[in-house]
Design a protein around this motif. Structure first.
Motif, PDB file in Angstrom:
ATOM      1  N   VAL A  49      -9.433  -7.207   0.821  1.00 45.02           N
ATOM      2  CA  VAL A  49      -8.107  -6.813   1.307  1.00 45.02           C
ATOM      3  C   VAL A  49      -7.359  -8.030   1.837  1.00 45.02           C
ATOM      4  O   VAL A  49      -7.835  -8.730   2.718  1.00 45.02           O
ATOM      5  CB  VAL A  49      -8.228  -5.753   2.425  1.00 45.02           C
ATOM      6  N   ASP A  50      -6.204  -8.268   1.250  1.00 46.50           N
ATOM      7  CA  ASP A  50      -5.273  -9.270   1.772  1.00 46.50           C
ATOM      8  C   ASP A  50      -4.003  -8.511   2.143  1.00 46.50           C
ATOM      9  O   ASP A  50      -3.700  -8.332   3.310  1.00 46.50           O
ATOM     10  CB  ASP A  50      -5.013 -10.349   0.720  1.00 46.50           C
ATOM     11  N   THR A  51      -3.323  -8.013   1.110  1.00 47.15           N
ATOM     12  CA  THR A  51      -2.125  -7.214   1.362  1.00 47.15           C
ATOM     13  C   THR A  51      -2.401  -5.720   1.255  1.00 47.15           C
ATOM     14  O   THR A  51      -1.583  -4.914   1.664  1.00 47.15           O
ATOM     15  CB  THR A  51      -1.020  -7.567   0.340  1.00 47.15           C
ATOM     16  N   GLY A  52      -3.532  -5.354   0.662  1.00 43.10           N
ATOM     17  CA  GLY A  52      -3.870  -3.949   0.463  1.00 43.10           C
ATOM     18  C   GLY A  52      -3.383  -3.398  -0.858  1.00 43.10           C
ATOM     19  O   GLY A  52      -3.610  -2.239  -1.185  1.00 43.10           O
ATOM     20  N   ARG A  53      -2.705  -4.236  -1.646  1.00 48.32           N
ATOM     21  CA  ARG A  53      -2.139  -3.772  -2.917  1.00 48.32           C
ATOM     22  C   ARG A  53      -3.223  -3.352  -3.905  1.00 48.32           C
ATOM     23  O   ARG A  53      -3.097  -2.324  -4.564  1.00 48.32           O
ATOM     24  CB  ARG A  53      -1.275  -4.873  -3.535  1.00 48.32           C
ATOM     25  N   LEU A  54      -4.286  -4.147  -4.024  1.00 52.43           N
ATOM     26  CA  LEU A  54      -5.368  -3.822  -4.947  1.00 52.43           C
ATOM     27  C   LEU A  54      -6.000  -2.489  -4.576  1.00 52.43           C
ATOM     28  O   LEU A  54      -6.164  -1.606  -5.420  1.00 52.43           O
ATOM     29  CB  LEU A  54      -6.427  -4.928  -4.949  1.00 52.43           C
ATOM     30  N   ARG A  55      -6.335  -2.328  -3.332  1.00 56.69           N
ATOM     31  CA  ARG A  55      -6.961  -1.087  -2.876  1.00 56.69           C
ATOM     32  C   ARG A  55      -6.053   0.115  -3.137  1.00 56.69           C
ATOM     33  O   ARG A  55      -6.501   1.149  -3.624  1.00 56.69           O
ATOM     34  CB  ARG A  55      -7.280  -1.191  -1.394  1.00 56.69           C
ATOM     35  N   ALA A  56      -4.783  -0.032  -2.838  1.00 59.02           N
ATOM     36  CA  ALA A  56      -3.839   1.070  -3.017  1.00 59.02           C
ATOM     37  C   ALA A  56      -3.586   1.391  -4.484  1.00 59.02           C
ATOM     38  O   ALA A  56      -3.215   2.518  -4.822  1.00 59.02           O
ATOM     39  CB  ALA A  56      -2.520   0.737  -2.333  1.00 59.02           C
ATOM     40  N   SER A  57      -3.808   0.416  -5.370  1.00 61.80           N
ATOM     41  CA  SER A  57      -3.495   0.618  -6.780  1.00 61.80           C
ATOM     42  C   SER A  57      -4.613   1.291  -7.570  1.00 61.80           C
ATOM     43  O   SER A  57      -4.402   1.694  -8.707  1.00 61.80           O
ATOM     44  CB  SER A  57      -3.171  -0.724  -7.438  1.00 61.80           C
TER      45      SER A  57
END
Length: 82
Positions: A49-57
């Motif tokens: 997790v850096d921005t959370g974009r990967l997890r959210a996608s």
């Protein structure tokens, strides 16, 4: 998709022809929905997790046929394989 797991079941087409779709379709869909949800949740838990974009996608998809034959978990984020 990097690291994809694929299972090939021999004789599946013949088995599906012998089974009545109205009897096996709902349990198969339920199985794929639960399996993809579990895998997606674990992938989200393990994702950096850096921005959370990967997890959210991270998302799931189950075959739309009456008797589903696959379920997918994945993302369209270009840096996901790394």
């Amino acid at each position: 998709m990097a690291g994809a797991i694929e299972v090939d079941v021999r004789g599946l087409e013949g088995l599906l022809k012998a089974l009545r779709p109205e009897l096996v379709g709902k349990p198969m869909r339920h199985f794929f929905q639960r399996a993809t949800t579990l895998i997606s949740n674990e992938a989200k838990r393990l994702a950096p997790v850096d921005t959370g974009r990967l997890r959210a996608s991270l998302g799931t998809d189950v075959d739309k046929k009456v008797v589903p034959l696959f379920g997918k978990v994945g993302t369209r984020v270009h840096y996901a394989p790394y």
